[in-house]
Motif scaffolding. Structure first.
Motif, PDB file in Angstrom:
ATOM      1  N   GLU A 256       0.856  -1.179   0.000  1.00 45.00           N
ATOM      2  CA  GLU A 256       0.000   0.000   0.000  1.00 45.00           C
ATOM      3  C   GLU A 256       0.892   1.229   0.000  1.00 45.00           C
ATOM      4  O   GLU A 256       1.906   1.266   0.675  1.00 45.00           O
ATOM      5  CB  GLU A 256      -0.886   0.006   1.249  1.00 45.00           C
ATOM      6  N   HIS A 257       0.521   2.253  -0.771  1.00 45.15           N
ATOM      7  CA  HIS A 257       1.326   3.457  -0.886  1.00 45.15           C
ATOM      8  C   HIS A 257       0.459   4.673  -0.605  1.00 45.15           C
ATOM      9  O   HIS A 257      -0.581   4.823  -1.209  1.00 45.15           O
ATOM     10  CB  HIS A 257       1.894   3.582  -2.300  1.00 45.15           C
ATOM     11  N   ASP A 258       0.933   5.566   0.281  1.00 44.78           N
ATOM     12  CA  ASP A 258       0.181   6.799   0.468  1.00 44.78           C
ATOM     13  C   ASP A 258       0.987   7.928   1.090  1.00 44.78           C
ATOM     14  O   ASP A 258       0.594   9.066   0.977  1.00 44.78           O
ATOM     15  CB  ASP A 258      -1.078   6.547   1.291  1.00 44.78           C
TER      16      ASP A 258
ATOM     17  N   SER B 144       5.125  10.472  -2.741  1.00 43.08           N
ATOM     18  CA  SER B 144       4.726  10.531  -4.150  1.00 43.08           C
ATOM     19  C   SER B 144       5.341   9.335  -4.875  1.00 43.08           C
ATOM     20  O   SER B 144       6.291   8.715  -4.390  1.00 43.08           O
ATOM     21  CB  SER B 144       5.228  11.832  -4.783  1.00 43.08           C
TER      22      SER B 144
ATOM     23  N   GLU C 161       6.054   4.184   5.589  1.00 45.17           N
ATOM     24  CA  GLU C 161       5.614   3.491   4.390  1.00 45.17           C
ATOM     25  C   GLU C 161       6.722   2.558   3.926  1.00 45.17           C
ATOM     26  O   GLU C 161       7.856   2.995   3.701  1.00 45.17           O
ATOM     27  CB  GLU C 161       5.297   4.490   3.281  1.00 45.17           C
TER      28      GLU C 161
END
Length: 146
Positions: free
Chosen positions: A9-11, A14, A45
């Motif tokens: 999951e990426h958030d 950028s 992350e």
């Protein structure tokens, strides 16, 4: 050995910043790279996890330990003849952890093996990347071969 990203999951970062961290780490460490995690004081992350590994590490605990360790080191060695703190290497029975931290963010990566040349190369590139981010450049690659 497969070196593709596992589904993550990426958030927090950028896409360009995420890719910059992957490129820097993979260029310096090659196939021995296991994972790359970017963190701040309040969030983290995992931006890379080698596909032959499972996503079961307690990253929240790792981040807490790394922030506490960073602050202790900064306080303990402040003003010593050793100079400014640059990075931390931790050795474990199955690999290594390299951490590069500033006062507001950091990156740690795990590897199967490390040489001091690998460490210096990777730490320097990560420090440069974090410095560019503090200056407002969010992950652009100055040199596409880096």
């Amino acid at each position: 050995m497969v070196n593709e990203d596992a589904e993550l999951e990426h958030d927090l970062l950028s896409d360009a910043a995420r890719e910059r961290l992957r490129v820097v780490a993979r260029t310096a460490l090659g196939d021995s790279l296991r994972s790359v995690t970017y963190f701040t004081r309040t969030d983290y992350e995992q931006v890379y996890l080698r596909s032959d590994l499972t996503r079961d590490a307690d990253l929240s605990s790792f981040i807490g330990a790394e922030w506490q360790s960073f602050q202790l080191l900064e306080d303990a060695y402040d003003g010593s003849e050793l100079g400014d703190f640059e990075y931390t290497i931790r050795a474990f029975s199955n690999g290594y952890l390299l951490r590069v931290t500033t006062d507001r963010e950091g990156v740690f990566l795990t590897t199967d093996g490390l040489t001091m040349t690998d460490v210096e190369s990777c730490a320097s590139a990560l420090e440069e990347t974090l410095e560019h981010w503090r200056e407002g450049t969010l992950g652009e690659l100055d040199d596409p071969d880096v």
